[in-house]
Design a protein around this motif. Structure first.
Motif, short mmCIF file in Angstrom:
data_model
loop_
_atom_site.label_atom_id
_atom_site.label_comp_id
_atom_site.label_asym_id
_atom_site.label_seq_id
_atom_site.Cartn_x
_atom_site.Cartn_y
_atom_site.Cartn_z
N VAL A 100 0.84 -1.20 0.00
CA VAL A 100 0.00 0.00 0.00
C VAL A 100 0.87 1.25 0.00
O VAL A 100 0.60 2.21 -0.73
CB VAL A 100 -0.97 -0.01 1.21
N ILE A 101 1.93 1.27 0.77
CA ILE A 101 2.82 2.44 0.84
C ILE A 101 3.51 2.66 -0.51
O ILE A 101 3.61 3.79 -0.98
CB ILE A 101 3.83 2.28 1.99
N VAL A 102 3.98 1.58 -1.14
CA VAL A 102 4.65 1.71 -2.44
C VAL A 102 3.68 2.25 -3.49
O VAL A 102 4.02 3.15 -4.26
CB VAL A 102 5.26 0.36 -2.87
N VAL A 103 2.46 1.72 -3.53
CA VAL A 103 1.47 2.20 -4.48
C VAL A 103 1.13 3.66 -4.23
O VAL A 103 0.99 4.45 -5.16
CB VAL A 103 0.21 1.30 -4.45
N LEU A 104 0.99 4.04 -2.98
CA LEU A 104 0.70 5.43 -2.63
C LEU A 104 1.82 6.36 -3.08
O LEU A 104 1.57 7.43 -3.66
CB LEU A 104 0.47 5.57 -1.13
N ILE A 105 3.07 5.97 -2.86
CA ILE A 105 4.21 6.79 -3.28
C ILE A 105 4.24 6.92 -4.80
O ILE A 105 4.47 8.01 -5.33
CB ILE A 105 5.53 6.19 -2.74
N LEU A 106 3.99 5.82 -5.52
CA LEU A 106 3.98 5.89 -6.98
C LEU A 106 2.83 6.78 -7.49
O LEU A 106 3.02 7.54 -8.44
CB LEU A 106 3.86 4.48 -7.57
N VAL B 20 1.37 9.33 -5.92
CA VAL B 20 1.69 10.72 -5.61
C VAL B 20 2.77 11.24 -6.56
O VAL B 20 2.69 12.37 -7.06
CB VAL B 20 2.12 10.87 -4.13
N GLY B 21 3.76 10.42 -6.84
CA GLY B 21 4.82 10.84 -7.76
C GLY B 21 4.30 11.06 -9.17
O GLY B 21 4.66 12.04 -9.84
N THR B 22 3.45 10.19 -9.65
CA THR B 22 2.88 10.33 -10.98
C THR B 22 1.99 11.57 -11.08
O THR B 22 2.05 12.32 -12.05
CB THR B 22 2.05 9.08 -11.34
N THR B 23 1.16 11.80 -10.06
CA THR B 23 0.30 12.98 -10.06
C THR B 23 1.11 14.25 -10.01
O THR B 23 0.82 15.22 -10.71
CB THR B 23 -0.67 12.92 -8.86
N SER B 24 2.15 14.27 -9.21
CA SER B 24 3.01 15.44 -9.12
C SER B 24 3.68 15.73 -10.46
O SER B 24 3.77 16.87 -10.90
CB SER B 24 4.06 15.22 -8.04
N LYS B 25 4.16 14.69 -11.12
CA LYS B 25 4.80 14.86 -12.43
C LYS B 25 3.80 15.35 -13.47
O LYS B 25 4.14 16.16 -14.33
CB LYS B 25 5.42 13.54 -12.87
#
Length: 53
Positions: free
Chosen positions: A12-18, A20-25
């Motif tokens: 869950v943490i890895v998916v959340l980080i990915l 957030v990173g994709t949305t930020s990009k």
């Protein structure tokens, strides 16, 4: 039992980080728009409007 819970939390943490990173990009992407004076479709629409009137 605890091993499965820990693995699930890590996933869950890895998916959340990915996510957030994709949305930020995506929000930092610079969109460009062609200027209106170089748009050949704009002239065609203008000519069609004049012919109808």
């Amino acid at each position: 039992m605890y091993v499965v819970a820990v693995i699930c939390i890590i996933i869950v943490i890895v998916v959340l980080i990915l996510a957030v990173g994709t949305t930020s990009k995506a929000y930092t992407y610079k969109h460009t728009v062609d200027p209106l004076e170089n748009n050949p479709h704009l002239e065609q629409e203008h000519n069609q409007d004049q012919n109808k009137a």
